[in-house]
Design a protein around this motif. Sequence first.
Motif, PDB file in Angstrom:
ATOM      1  N   ASN A  42      -4.341   8.813   5.352  1.00 58.03           N
ATOM      2  CA  ASN A  42      -4.193   8.009   4.131  1.00 58.03           C
ATOM      3  C   ASN A  42      -5.207   6.870   4.004  1.00 58.03           C
ATOM      4  OD1 ASN A  42      -2.417   6.879   1.831  1.00 58.03           O
ATOM      5  ND2 ASN A  42      -2.513   5.187   3.298  1.00 58.03           N
TER       6      ASN A  42
ATOM      7  N   TYR B 246     -17.360   6.688  -3.835  1.00 59.60           N
ATOM      8  CA  TYR B 246     -15.922   6.902  -3.609  1.00 59.60           C
ATOM      9  C   TYR B 246     -15.526   8.284  -4.133  1.00 59.60           C
ATOM     10  CZ  TYR B 246     -10.850   5.926  -3.966  1.00 59.60           C
ATOM     11  OH  TYR B 246      -9.473   5.960  -3.857  1.00 59.60           O
TER      12      TYR B 246
ATOM     13  N   ASN C  82      -9.605   2.527  14.023  1.00 59.76           N
ATOM     14  CA  ASN C  82     -10.621   2.654  12.987  1.00 59.76           C
ATOM     15  C   ASN C  82     -10.864   4.148  12.783  1.00 59.76           C
ATOM     16  OD1 ASN C  82     -12.823   2.687  11.334  1.00 59.76           O
ATOM     17  ND2 ASN C  82     -14.207   1.630  12.751  1.00 59.76           N
ATOM     18  N   VAL C  83     -10.416   4.677  11.639  1.00 57.40           N
ATOM     19  CA  VAL C  83     -10.510   6.125  11.434  1.00 57.40           C
ATOM     20  C   VAL C  83     -11.960   6.608  11.370  1.00 57.40           C
ATOM     21  CG1 VAL C  83      -8.260   6.338  10.293  1.00 57.40           C
ATOM     22  CG2 VAL C  83     -10.318   5.975   8.896  1.00 57.40           C
ATOM     23  N   ALA C  84     -12.888   5.693  11.125  1.00 59.90           N
ATOM     24  CA  ALA C  84     -14.300   6.069  11.046  1.00 59.90           C
ATOM     25  C   ALA C  84     -14.950   6.160  12.427  1.00 59.90           C
ATOM     26  CB  ALA C  84     -15.052   5.067  10.171  1.00 59.90           C
TER      27      ALA C  84
ATOM     28  N   SER D  59      -6.893  12.194  -1.257  1.00 58.00           N
ATOM     29  CA  SER D  59      -8.083  12.280  -2.103  1.00 58.00           C
ATOM     30  C   SER D  59      -7.853  11.321  -3.269  1.00 58.00           C
ATOM     31  CB  SER D  59      -8.318  13.717  -2.558  1.00 58.00           C
ATOM     32  OG  SER D  59      -9.422  13.793  -3.416  1.00 58.00           O
ATOM     33  N   SER D  60      -8.221  11.690  -4.459  1.00 59.94           N
ATOM     34  CA  SER D  60      -8.027  10.810  -5.625  1.00 59.94           C
ATOM     35  C   SER D  60      -8.361  11.569  -6.899  1.00 59.94           C
ATOM     36  CB  SER D  60      -8.956   9.598  -5.512  1.00 59.94           C
ATOM     37  OG  SER D  60      -8.974   8.886  -6.735  1.00 59.94           O
TER      38      SER D  60
ATOM     39  N   LEU E 126      -6.702  -0.310  10.742  1.00 57.70           N
ATOM     40  CA  LEU E 126      -7.787  -1.156  11.218  1.00 57.70           C
ATOM     41  C   LEU E 126      -7.226  -2.536  11.575  1.00 57.70           C
ATOM     42  CD1 LEU E 126     -10.883  -0.929  11.459  1.00 57.70           C
ATOM     43  CD2 LEU E 126     -11.069  -1.762   9.122  1.00 57.70           C
TER      44      LEU E 126
ATOM     45  N   GLY F  24       0.787  -1.231   0.000  1.00 61.06           N
ATOM     46  CA  GLY F  24       0.000   0.000   0.000  1.00 61.06           C
ATOM     47  C   GLY F  24       0.821   1.284   0.000  1.00 61.06           C
ATOM     48  N   ILE F  25       0.123   2.378  -0.263  1.00 56.11           N
ATOM     49  CA  ILE F  25       0.745   3.706  -0.301  1.00 56.11           C
ATOM     50  C   ILE F  25       1.209   4.111   1.106  1.00 56.11           C
ATOM     51  CG2 ILE F  25       0.261   6.157  -0.705  1.00 56.11           C
ATOM     52  CD1 ILE F  25      -1.796   5.148  -2.905  1.00 56.11           C
ATOM     53  N   GLY F  26       0.381   3.798   2.112  1.00 54.00           N
ATOM     54  CA  GLY F  26       0.730   4.164   3.487  1.00 54.00           C
ATOM     55  C   GLY F  26       2.004   3.475   3.943  1.00 54.00           C
TER      56      GLY F  26
ATOM     57  N   GLY G 160      -3.590   9.138  -9.388  1.00 52.53           N
ATOM     58  CA  GLY G 160      -4.299   8.371 -10.406  1.00 52.53           C
ATOM     59  C   GLY G 160      -4.263   6.909  -9.998  1.00 52.53           C
TER      60      GLY G 160
ATOM     61  N   ILE H 272      -2.763   3.746  -8.885  1.00 56.22           N
ATOM     62  CA  ILE H 272      -1.529   3.306  -8.249  1.00 56.22           C
ATOM     63  C   ILE H 272      -1.648   1.802  -8.000  1.00 56.22           C
ATOM     64  CG2 ILE H 272       0.023   3.669  -6.291  1.00 56.22           C
ATOM     65  CD1 ILE H 272      -0.469   6.249  -7.952  1.00 56.22           C
TER      66      ILE H 272
ATOM     67  N   LYS I  56     -14.089  11.293  -1.814  1.00 56.22           N
ATOM     68  CA  LYS I  56     -12.761  11.849  -2.078  1.00 56.22           C
ATOM     69  C   LYS I  56     -12.854  13.333  -2.468  1.00 56.22           C
ATOM     70  CE  LYS I  56     -10.096   8.220  -1.353  1.00 56.22           C
ATOM     71  NZ  LYS I  56      -9.304   8.164  -0.104  1.00 56.22           N
TER      72      LYS I  56
HETATM   73  P1  NAD Z   1      -4.551  -0.463   0.514  1.00 55.75           P
HETATM   74  O1  NAD Z   1      -5.811  -1.235   0.542  1.00 55.75           O
HETATM   75  O2  NAD Z   1      -3.275  -1.134   0.186  1.00 55.75           O
HETATM   76  O3  NAD Z   1      -4.362   0.321   1.887  1.00 55.75           O
HETATM   77  C1  NAD Z   1      -5.435   0.852   2.611  1.00 55.75           C
HETATM   78  C2  NAD Z   1      -5.164   0.627   4.086  1.00 55.75           C
HETATM   79  O4  NAD Z   1      -6.192   1.291   4.830  1.00 55.75           O
HETATM   80  C3  NAD Z   1      -5.185  -0.846   4.493  1.00 55.75           C
HETATM   81  O5  NAD Z   1      -4.032  -1.148   5.253  1.00 55.75           O
HETATM   82  C4  NAD Z   1      -6.460  -0.971   5.321  1.00 55.75           C
HETATM   83  O6  NAD Z   1      -6.384  -1.949   6.341  1.00 55.75           O
HETATM   84  C5  NAD Z   1      -6.567   0.430   5.897  1.00 55.75           C
HETATM   85  N1  NAD Z   1      -7.933   0.763   6.339  1.00 55.75           N
HETATM   86  C6  NAD Z   1      -9.103   0.475   5.711  1.00 55.75           C
HETATM   87  N2  NAD Z   1     -10.137   0.911   6.440  1.00 55.75           N
HETATM   88  C7  NAD Z   1      -9.622   1.507   7.540  1.00 55.75           C
HETATM   89  C8  NAD Z   1     -10.185   2.140   8.672  1.00 55.75           C
HETATM   90  N3  NAD Z   1     -11.518   2.252   8.830  1.00 55.75           N
HETATM   91  N4  NAD Z   1      -9.350   2.630   9.627  1.00 55.75           N
HETATM   92  C9  NAD Z   1      -8.000   2.499   9.497  1.00 55.75           C
HETATM   93  N5  NAD Z   1      -7.415   1.898   8.456  1.00 55.75           N
HETATM   94  C10 NAD Z   1      -8.220   1.404   7.481  1.00 55.75           C
HETATM   95  O7  NAD Z   1      -4.831   0.711  -0.540  1.00 55.75           O
HETATM   96  P2  NAD Z   1      -3.957   1.912  -1.109  1.00 55.75           P
HETATM   97  O8  NAD Z   1      -4.145   1.874  -2.568  1.00 55.75           O
HETATM   98  O9  NAD Z   1      -2.599   1.964  -0.532  1.00 55.75           O
HETATM   99  O10 NAD Z   1      -4.836   3.138  -0.568  1.00 55.75           O
HETATM  100  C11 NAD Z   1      -4.376   4.127   0.308  1.00 55.75           C
HETATM  101  C12 NAD Z   1      -5.197   5.371   0.067  1.00 55.75           C
HETATM  102  O11 NAD Z   1      -4.956   5.857  -1.256  1.00 55.75           O
HETATM  103  C13 NAD Z   1      -6.711   5.163   0.150  1.00 55.75           C
HETATM  104  O12 NAD Z   1      -7.299   6.274   0.803  1.00 55.75           O
HETATM  105  C14 NAD Z   1      -7.142   5.121  -1.300  1.00 55.75           C
HETATM  106  O13 NAD Z   1      -8.486   5.479  -1.459  1.00 55.75           O
HETATM  107  C15 NAD Z   1      -6.195   6.138  -1.894  1.00 55.75           C
HETATM  108  N6  NAD Z   1      -5.998   6.072  -3.334  1.00 55.75           N
HETATM  109  C16 NAD Z   1      -5.551   4.924  -3.922  1.00 55.75           C
HETATM  110  C17 NAD Z   1      -5.366   4.897  -5.290  1.00 55.75           C
HETATM  111  C18 NAD Z   1      -4.895   3.654  -6.002  1.00 55.75           C
HETATM  112  O14 NAD Z   1      -5.001   3.608  -7.222  1.00 55.75           O
HETATM  113  N7  NAD Z   1      -4.372   2.660  -5.298  1.00 55.75           N
HETATM  114  C19 NAD Z   1      -5.626   6.042  -6.058  1.00 55.75           C
HETATM  115  C20 NAD Z   1      -6.063   7.198  -5.430  1.00 55.75           C
HETATM  116  C21 NAD Z   1      -6.245   7.207  -4.061  1.00 55.75           C
END
Ligand code: NAD
Length: 249
Positions: free
Chosen positions: A88, A155, A61-63, A139-140, A39, A18-20, A186, A188, A159
């Motif tokens: 993120n 979504y 849980n960020v929500a 965002s996205s 989470l 993931g990005i994080g 875009g 990823i 975003k």
């Molecule tokens: P990913 O699924 O690899 O990572 C998302 C992480 O968020 C996971 O580790 C998941 O466990 C965690 N998560 C989910 N719900 C949660 C909650 N309620 N509380 C805490 N953590 C929670 O996905 P990613 O692609 O790395 O996405 C990271 C961010 O980038 C997201 O916000 C996603 O919407 C955004 N994004 C992704 C893309 C893409 O193409 N991958 C494009 C634009 C934006």
Amino acid sequence: MLLTDKTAVISGAASARGIGRATARLFAEHGARVAILDLDAAGAAQAAAELGEGHIGIGCNVADLASCRQAAEQAIGAFGKIDILINNAGISQPVKTMEITPEDWQRVVDVNMTGVLYLSQAFIPHMRARKQGSIACMSSVSAQRGGGIFGGPHYSAAKAGVLGLAKAMARELGPDGIRVNSVTPGLIQTDITGGKLTPEMKTEILKGIPLNRLGDAIDVARIYLFLASDLSAYVTGAVIDVNGGMLIH
Ligand code: NAD
């Protein structure tokens, strides 16, 4: 080393590709101590351990506002101060307008948008007291071009909401020395698409990307690094596209 002596909290940073997670690695390489919030509490702990000593993983849980407050207390308690917050965490779902159930809507809005508010609220009093802080929000491109890549309309809406929220927070918190910015990636290559993105879809998407490749998590991590560091000391309320030119506007 752009983050020497800095401390950072990154939400949604447990998932391996993931990005994080990529951001956590990059921030640690640049000298920051990192708190990984996710989470997936076990995943967060493991991700922190992989970064090495001095980093921590916290289930959150960020929500859920109470969960965010608890995580903030833990992170501030462990590090003594938090300089950087990366909002993120996010989830997606590839459905069309008429297929969105009230539960889908609630879940997607709660995690992607409300989560940004709740986790920010948990750290703002601390940042305000220190008169400094950098918050970056995910965002996205989906928010800007009306979806159409992977996530559904809910979504896109969530975003897009993040952009308004982040800009309003930037305006309000600037006088307190807190910067708030957003990133709009875009496509990823992570696991958020849950294997539902076919090679045919990828080929089609590539046709619209001038740089002729899909994005990698590190591409976004580097922009978060810029926003987290003092390189962007005079930047707030900004939105940075990370999309290979998919949307040029
Ligand atoms: P990913 O699924 O690899 O990572 C998302 C992480 O968020 C996971 O580790 C998941 O466990 C965690 N998560 C989910 N719900 C949660 C909650 N309620 N509380 C805490 N953590 C929670 O996905 P990613 O692609 O790395 O996405 C990271 C961010 O980038 C997201 O916000 C996603 O919407 C955004 N994004 C992704 C893309 C893409 O193409 N991958 C494009 C634009 C934006």
